[in-house]
Design a protein around this motif. Structure first.
Motif, PDB file in Angstrom:
ATOM      1  N   ILE A   1       0.850  -1.187   0.000  1.00  0.00           N
ATOM      2  CA  ILE A   1       0.000   0.000   0.000  1.00  0.00           C
ATOM      3  C   ILE A   1       0.890   1.242   0.000  1.00  0.00           C
ATOM      4  O   ILE A   1       1.852   1.325   0.760  1.00  0.00           O
ATOM      5  CB  ILE A   1      -0.925   0.011   1.224  1.00  0.00           C
ATOM      6  N   ASP A   2       0.586   2.195  -0.858  1.00  0.00           N
ATOM      7  CA  ASP A   2       1.343   3.435  -0.878  1.00  0.00           C
ATOM      8  C   ASP A   2       1.166   4.188   0.436  1.00  0.00           C
ATOM      9  O   ASP A   2       0.293   3.883   1.240  1.00  0.00           O
ATOM     10  CB  ASP A   2       0.861   4.324  -2.043  1.00  0.00           C
ATOM     11  N   THR A   3       1.987   5.209   0.622  1.00  0.00           N
ATOM     12  CA  THR A   3       1.889   6.004   1.839  1.00  0.00           C
ATOM     13  C   THR A   3       0.635   6.871   1.853  1.00  0.00           C
ATOM     14  O   THR A   3       0.281   7.423   2.889  1.00  0.00           O
ATOM     15  CB  THR A   3       3.129   6.893   1.980  1.00  0.00           C
TER      16      THR A   3
ATOM     17  N   ALA B   1       4.307 -11.776  -5.210  1.00  0.00           N
ATOM     18  CA  ALA B   1       3.244 -11.981  -4.222  1.00  0.00           C
ATOM     19  C   ALA B   1       2.374 -10.736  -4.132  1.00  0.00           C
ATOM     20  O   ALA B   1       2.856  -9.604  -4.285  1.00  0.00           O
ATOM     21  CB  ALA B   1       3.835 -12.294  -2.854  1.00  0.00           C
ATOM     22  N   PHE B   2       1.073 -10.942  -3.902  1.00  0.00           N
ATOM     23  CA  PHE B   2       0.128  -9.853  -3.691  1.00  0.00           C
ATOM     24  C   PHE B   2      -0.179  -9.750  -2.198  1.00  0.00           C
ATOM     25  O   PHE B   2      -0.476 -10.759  -1.551  1.00  0.00           O
ATOM     26  CB  PHE B   2      -1.187 -10.097  -4.441  1.00  0.00           C
TER      27      PHE B   2
ATOM     28  N   ASP C   1       1.310  -1.155  -6.156  1.00  0.00           N
ATOM     29  CA  ASP C   1       1.439  -0.317  -4.966  1.00  0.00           C
ATOM     30  C   ASP C   1       0.242   0.608  -4.775  1.00  0.00           C
ATOM     31  O   ASP C   1       0.018   1.105  -3.676  1.00  0.00           O
ATOM     32  CB  ASP C   1       2.715   0.531  -5.050  1.00  0.00           C
ATOM     33  N   SER C   2      -0.531   0.874  -5.827  1.00  0.00           N
ATOM     34  CA  SER C   2      -1.608   1.845  -5.711  1.00  0.00           C
ATOM     35  C   SER C   2      -2.949   1.376  -6.260  1.00  0.00           C
ATOM     36  O   SER C   2      -3.923   2.124  -6.219  1.00  0.00           O
ATOM     37  CB  SER C   2      -1.210   3.150  -6.434  1.00  0.00           C
ATOM     38  N   VAL C   3      -3.037   0.161  -6.771  1.00  0.00           N
ATOM     39  CA  VAL C   3      -4.284  -0.350  -7.363  1.00  0.00           C
ATOM     40  C   VAL C   3      -4.693  -1.624  -6.636  1.00  0.00           C
ATOM     41  O   VAL C   3      -3.867  -2.515  -6.418  1.00  0.00           O
ATOM     42  CB  VAL C   3      -4.120  -0.628  -8.865  1.00  0.00           C
TER      43      VAL C   3
ATOM     44  N   VAL D   1     -23.800  -8.308  -3.252  1.00  0.00           N
ATOM     45  CA  VAL D   1     -22.562  -9.015  -3.626  1.00  0.00           C
ATOM     46  C   VAL D   1     -21.921  -8.197  -4.751  1.00  0.00           C
ATOM     47  O   VAL D   1     -22.546  -7.998  -5.795  1.00  0.00           O
ATOM     48  CB  VAL D   1     -22.830 -10.455  -4.098  1.00  0.00           C
ATOM     49  N   SER D   2     -20.682  -7.750  -4.536  1.00  0.00           N
ATOM     50  CA  SER D   2     -20.095  -6.838  -5.518  1.00  0.00           C
ATOM     51  C   SER D   2     -18.582  -7.046  -5.618  1.00  0.00           C
ATOM     52  O   SER D   2     -17.956  -7.658  -4.739  1.00  0.00           O
ATOM     53  CB  SER D   2     -20.381  -5.377  -5.143  1.00  0.00           C
ATOM     54  N   THR D   3     -18.034  -6.518  -6.688  1.00  0.00           N
ATOM     55  CA  THR D   3     -16.591  -6.490  -6.886  1.00  0.00           C
ATOM     56  C   THR D   3     -16.224  -5.139  -7.474  1.00  0.00           C
ATOM     57  O   THR D   3     -17.026  -4.512  -8.184  1.00  0.00           O
ATOM     58  CB  THR D   3     -16.129  -7.624  -7.821  1.00  0.00           C
ATOM     59  N   GLY D   4     -15.022  -4.658  -7.158  1.00  0.00           N
ATOM     60  CA  GLY D   4     -14.654  -3.339  -7.630  1.00  0.00           C
ATOM     61  C   GLY D   4     -13.160  -3.131  -7.732  1.00  0.00           C
ATOM     62  O   GLY D   4     -12.356  -3.987  -7.326  1.00  0.00           O
ATOM     63  N   LEU D   5     -12.795  -1.982  -8.258  1.00  0.00           N
ATOM     64  CA  LEU D   5     -11.404  -1.597  -8.446  1.00  0.00           C
ATOM     65  C   LEU D   5     -11.192  -0.244  -7.784  1.00  0.00           C
ATOM     66  O   LEU D   5     -12.041   0.654  -7.892  1.00  0.00           O
ATOM     67  CB  LEU D   5     -11.090  -1.499  -9.945  1.00  0.00           C
ATOM     68  N   SER D   6     -10.087  -0.096  -7.054  1.00  0.00           N
ATOM     69  CA  SER D   6      -9.825   1.156  -6.357  1.00  0.00           C
ATOM     70  C   SER D   6      -8.382   1.592  -6.568  1.00  0.00           C
ATOM     71  O   SER D   6      -7.501   0.795  -6.885  1.00  0.00           O
ATOM     72  CB  SER D   6     -10.116   0.996  -4.854  1.00  0.00           C
ATOM     73  N   VAL D   7      -8.146   2.917  -6.349  1.00  0.00           N
ATOM     74  CA  VAL D   7      -6.834   3.525  -6.534  1.00  0.00           C
ATOM     75  C   VAL D   7      -6.502   4.347  -5.298  1.00  0.00           C
ATOM     76  O   VAL D   7      -7.345   5.106  -4.797  1.00  0.00           O
ATOM     77  CB  VAL D   7      -6.798   4.422  -7.787  1.00  0.00           C
ATOM     78  N   PHE D   8      -5.264   4.219  -4.789  1.00  0.00           N
ATOM     79  CA  PHE D   8      -4.807   5.017  -3.667  1.00  0.00           C
ATOM     80  C   PHE D   8      -4.232   6.337  -4.194  1.00  0.00           C
ATOM     81  O   PHE D   8      -3.553   6.362  -5.225  1.00  0.00           O
ATOM     82  CB  PHE D   8      -3.722   4.268  -2.879  1.00  0.00           C
ATOM     83  N   PHE D   9      -4.502   7.412  -3.445  1.00  0.00           N
ATOM     84  CA  PHE D   9      -3.965   8.702  -3.872  1.00  0.00           C
ATOM     85  C   PHE D   9      -3.687   9.595  -2.659  1.00  0.00           C
ATOM     86  O   PHE D   9      -4.094   9.271  -1.551  1.00  0.00           O
ATOM     87  CB  PHE D   9      -4.930   9.405  -4.837  1.00  0.00           C
TER      88      PHE D   9
END
Length: 214
Positions: A48-50, A141-142, A177-179, A206-214
């Motif tokens: 995970i990014d800072t 590895a994830f 690192d950010s997705v 019930v769901s699935t999604g994609l996220s981005v750290f910023f």
């Protein structure tokens, strides 16, 4: 007399030297005959990014009690308080279907088309219970998180806005690192009296999604 003196002094010296030679030989004998050639294999992990904020979109299925299942879509904004706790604000949209009564009665409509529009918004607190790793290959590895989440908000449905509680669990996989990818299951609870006596409606998401750290 001189020879006897030399003999007395040389004997302890030879004895000490013999012990030293024996100790050195013993130390050499303790070394392995074949030195192992072990090379550490580097493992690349997605971390995970800072950044503390995370924004994402999701799609899934929402089972609206008495009004069939519907396609669900929406978005989330998350703030990470620490490695364990996070706040999440979410919004979702769906559409209620026909009730069993409407299907049997024919032309009878319990709700108008606009009243079948379903939307919710909520603010939740999440807790990462089981952080771990998922190996794609031997060298990659994830990082993963299994988390619990619960909160409150409101649901606009059937011509009214209803106070809603929700609770569930999810699984997060960090692709980079950010997705990150999320898979989650939640229950939404609110009171409704559209079909007669007031009751607690339990709607499963019930769901699935994609996220981005910023």
């Amino acid at each position: 007399m001189e020879n006897r003196t030399k003999h007395l002094f040389l004997k302890p010296l030879c004895l000490g030297a013999g012990l030293c030679v024996a100790a050195t030989a013993q130390a050499q004998d303790d070394r392995p005959l074949i030195e192992p050639d072990v090379t550490p294999v580097p493992v690349t992990e997605a971390l995970i990014d800072t950044e503390n904020f995370e924004i994402g979109a999701f799609v899934g299925v929402l089972n609206i009690e008495d009004f069939e299942s519907s396609l669900l879509y929406g978005g989330k904004l998350t703030y990470h308080l620490s490695e364990s706790f996070f706040f999440e604000a979410g919004v979702g949209f769906a559409e209620g279907g026909e009730t069993s009564f409407e299907k049997l009665a024919g032309n009878v409509e319990v709700l108008t088309d606009s009243e079948r529009d379903y939307s919710y918004y909520n603010i939740n607190l999440g807790y990462n219970v089981l952080p771990g790793e998922a190996f794609l290959t031997e060298n990659y590895a994830f990082n993963t998180n299994f988390y619990l989440i619960a909160g409150a908000g409101a649901t606009d449905f059937a011509g009214d806005t209803r106070f809603t509680l929700n609770a569930g669990a999810g699984y997060q996989v960090l692709l980079t690192d950010s997705v990150a990818v999320h898979i989650g299951v939640r229950q939404h609870y609110y009171r409704i009296d559209v079909l007669g006596a007031e009751k607690t409606s339990m709607n499963t998401e019930v769901s699935t999604g994609l996220s981005v750290f910023f």
